[in-house]
Design a protein around this motif. Structure first.
Motif, mmCIF file in Angstrom:
data_model
loop_
_atom_site.group_PDB
_atom_site.id
_atom_site.type_symbol
_atom_site.label_atom_id
_atom_site.label_comp_id
_atom_site.label_asym_id
_atom_site.label_seq_id
_atom_site.Cartn_x
_atom_site.Cartn_y
_atom_site.Cartn_z
ATOM 1 N N HIS A 174 0.825 -1.214 0.000
ATOM 2 C CA HIS A 174 0.000 0.000 0.000
ATOM 3 C C HIS A 174 0.863 1.271 0.000
ATOM 4 N N LEU A 175 1.922 1.239 -0.803
ATOM 5 C CA LEU A 175 2.851 2.362 -0.855
ATOM 6 C C LEU A 175 2.191 3.614 -1.417
ATOM 7 N N LEU A 176 1.469 3.485 -2.520
ATOM 8 C CA LEU A 176 0.796 4.642 -3.111
ATOM 9 C C LEU A 176 -0.217 5.241 -2.147
ATOM 10 N N GLY A 177 -1.030 4.373 -1.517
ATOM 11 C CA GLY A 177 -2.026 4.869 -0.570
ATOM 12 C C GLY A 177 -1.388 5.540 0.630
ATOM 13 N N SER A 178 -0.228 5.031 1.064
ATOM 14 C CA SER A 178 0.457 5.617 2.220
ATOM 15 C C SER A 178 0.991 7.006 1.876
ATOM 16 N N VAL A 179 1.542 7.152 0.668
ATOM 17 C CA VAL A 179 2.047 8.459 0.238
ATOM 18 C C VAL A 179 0.896 9.456 0.112
#
Length: 694
Positions: free
Chosen positions: A474-479
């Protein structure tokens, strides 16, 4: 108590007979209470010492009957004559044996546990199917001098499972009352002896009864004394006869020996095999730092005390000589091997522990032959569920089939969390009987001294994300959450991303596209990629907050590593952290509740401290566990459980419905496990595939 008659045919061999009688009854070990009658059958022995000794034994021992035959009838005829007149269960005992304490009681008690039992044979030093060797030196045969040690060992194994066997062994054979109702006596064609018990047992098998090995009973067998010099000739002639009457018997024996790792399985875990010999699959150590690498490093570290005490001997196989040399210098307690070393040395191990599933099945199968048992660590089923992590559909299906095969071949599966165990039971053909949870050890994570209050200049404050760019992380969502919830609170706040880029299924390219479109976010985000342990420690110590919003995890080290250095962590409530408070595990997207938790963690020291305490309490609880003993207990339990046979579902691979055919490589991989009849079918299929150029 049900009747149990012991028939002891005797013909000469005075010394052997004396040893047998002494073991049956002496001053310190009287006749076993389970024996209702012991029948001594003197088959016209020509040794004049035999008859007086038998009479003396009868007079000194209760429940003994002596039969004196004036004519030598031979073993089989003598036994058949007595079988016609006794009722109930019978034990046939050769005169060249030495029994151990409570042997008949154990046989009788074990027989009661199996309703379809026809014949039961104890362990021995010389008994073909039930032969064992010295538990402490498996190259050495057992002798009579080893009997006290074996007796002590068997005391600890009372009531253990009895493995199935293709037949019984005549040196000491319990025939149940049910079996005797089907086959009252031996086939006279096999007179004077040899193979008569195999003929009887195949008849019992044809009626649905079972033959088993009593793996908590040991009877020493000299062998050959009962028939003298004609032993070899009798064996040859009667084996040919058994082939004629039971044509499938040879195939049954061959299949049994292929699946049983003789002589390692009949007395598994004997004396806990001091030292227990462990082979770790460690090829993953050549890769960049991941959760699996940390798991393996920690596993080796926690086993050091057991190695130093001499309870454990550990070998680890790595992929290359560079990794081998690096670990040899840092961890000399472990024997570091490459794959070629493993194949050339021909060593034996008790346990082959496959610490990860990313290794070709053919390699596992080849290395599996070096060990008595296979244990597989199951970290998660993330890749199993996600085709986007593979270059194509064929690779995805191959991985799914490989994981099924590995867990199907395993004698025991160690799930690293309850969450992983749940997934494995649902999606793989696992059972609770051969699965357990061995949570990732955290004992190596020691909490550092609490630092002074951070007073960073605004330009140096940053949050941290640690992990690969796999989509489940969930890298995109975390950013995006950082942009929507944290950046408005502090426009100078930075976000540091740490972790290697993956080959397939990653989102780093999309992230860079997002940053190119949003220059404000681009200035705030710094992508460091893979970093060293020292650098990661420095980042933990300096970060304001760790965002670990992975949507699916088998375990997850990151929050605990951050807590070591007093850095708060917020996690997603969709993974293994669902039971944590809602101010630690949050919805992994921008919403009022999540945004409020992040704001408090960023600016409120009290909230930060409470968050860190939650993770540190988990660490403190983990410190109280004896991880090494837990793991050794699992190993010993596996060694004391019959070897898991190849799973029936491997005969017909459960391919996905989208797969149009079975690939030739998969057929070859499966053929290693299968009986000859199935292999022939697979070869025909493979030839057809080749003809079709598939």
């Amino acid at each position: 108590m049900p009747a149990l008659t012991v028939l002891l045919p005797i013909h000469n061999s005075f010394e052997a007979v004396c040893r047998c009688l002494h073991s049956l009854h002496n001053d310190t070990n009287p006749l076993d209470a389970a024996i209702t009658k012991l029948v001594l059958i003197n088959d016209a022995s020509t040794d004049t010492r035999i008859s007086p000794r038998l009479k003396e034994f009868r007079n000194q021992t209760p429940r003994v009957e002596l039969i004196e035959q004036n004519t030598n009838l031979g073993y089989l005829a003598s036994v058949n004559r007595q079988l016609e007149r006794v009722t109930g269960a019978v034990v046939l005992l050769n005169s060249d044996t030495v029994v151990t304490r409570d042997w008949a009681t154990r046989l009788q008690a074990g027989a009661k546990r199996y309703p379809r039992l026809g014949a039961l044979t104890p362990l021995s030093n010389n008994a073909t199917f039930s032969t064992i060797r010295d538990p402490n030196d498996r190259r050495r045969a057992l002798t009579r001098e080893d009997l006290p040690r074996i007796e002590a060992l068997l005391e600890k194994r009372t009531g253990c499972d009895y493995p199935l066997a293709p037949t019984g062994m005549g040196f000491c054979l319990l025939i149940t009352a049910l079996a005797r109702s089907i086959a009252p006596k031996f086939n006279a064609t096999f007179a004077p002896g040899y193979e008569e018990e195999n003929d009887l047992c195949q008849t019992l098998r044809a009626h649905g009864l079972q033959c088993r090995i009593a793996s908590d009973v040991y009877v020493h067998h000299e062998g050959g004394e009962s028939f003298g010099p004609d032993k070899a000739g009798l064996q040859k002639r009667h084996y040919e006869l058994i082939q004629q009457q039971h044509p499938a018997y040879a195939a049954l024996v061959q299949d049994w020996f292929e699946r049983l790792d003789q002589p390692y399985d009949l007395l598994p875990g004997a004396n806990n095999s001091k030292p227990l010999r462990l082979l770790l699959e460690a090829e993953v150590l050549s890769q960049s730092l991941t959760g699996v690498v940390r798991y393996l490093d920690t596993l080796i570290e926690l086993l050091h005390p057991s190695i130093n005490r001499g309870d454990l001997k550990v070998s680890a196989v790595v992929s290359d000589t560079g990794t081998q040399k690096r670990y040899q210098s840092s961890t000399p307690q472990v024997e570091w091997l490459t794959g070629s070393d493993l194949d050339s040395q021909g060593q034996r191990w008790d346990i082959y522990h496959l610490c990860h599933a990313n290794i070709p099945f053919e390699v596992v199968q080849r290395r599996r032959r070096h060990a008595s048992r296979l244990v597989v660590s199951l970290h998660d089923l993330i890749a199993f569920e996600n085709p986007s992590y593979f270059a194509n559909g064929e690779s995805f299906l191959s991985y799914r089939q490989q994981l099924r095969e590995l867990t199907g071949l395993a004698d025991h599966v160690l799930a690293i969390s309850e969450n992983t165990l749940r997934d494995g039971l649902e999606q793989l053909q696992l059972t609770h009987q051969r699965c357990s949870v061995f949570a990732n050890p955290l004992c190596h994570l020691q909490i550092s001294p609490e630092p002074e209050q951070k007073n960073w200049p605004p330009a140096e404050r940053f949050c941290l994300i640690v992990g690969t760019d796999f989509r489940h992380k969930h890298l995109l969502g975390s950013v995006e959450l950082f942009r929507d919830a944290l950046l408005p609170l502090d426009p100078q706040l930075k976000l540091v991303l740490v972790g290697p880029e993956v080959a397939h299924g990653g989102c780093l390219t999309e992230l860079k596209t997002l940053l190119n479109r949003d220059k404000t976010l681009e200035r705030a985000v710094h992508i460091e990629g893979a970093v060293s342990d020292a650098r990661l420690t420095s980042l933990y110590k300096s970060a304001e907050l760790v965002l670990y919003l992975s949507l699916q995890e088998g375990f997850g080290y990151i929050p605990y590593e951050a807590a070591m250095h007093h850095c708060p962590t917020v996690v997603a409530n969709t993974s293994v952290y669902t039971e944590l408070p809602n101010w630690v595990a949050v919805d992994p997207y921008s919403c009022p509740r999540t945004n409020s938790v992040l704001a408090q963690l960023l600016n409120d020291p009290a909230c930060r401290k409470i968050n860190v305490q939650v993770w540190q309490q988990q660490l403190a609880y983990d410190q109280q566990r004896d991880h090494a003993q837990e793991l050794l207990s699992v190993y010993c339990q596996v060694l004391n459980t019959p070897r898991h046979p190849y799973a029936k579902w491997l005969v017909k691979p459960q391919l996905e419905s989208t797969a149009p055919h079975v690939s030739a490589s998969r057929l070859r991989r499966l053929a290693i496990l299968l009986p000859a009849s199935v292999k022939q079918g697979l070869r025909r299929s493979q030839r057809w595939l080749q003809q079709q150029k598939i």
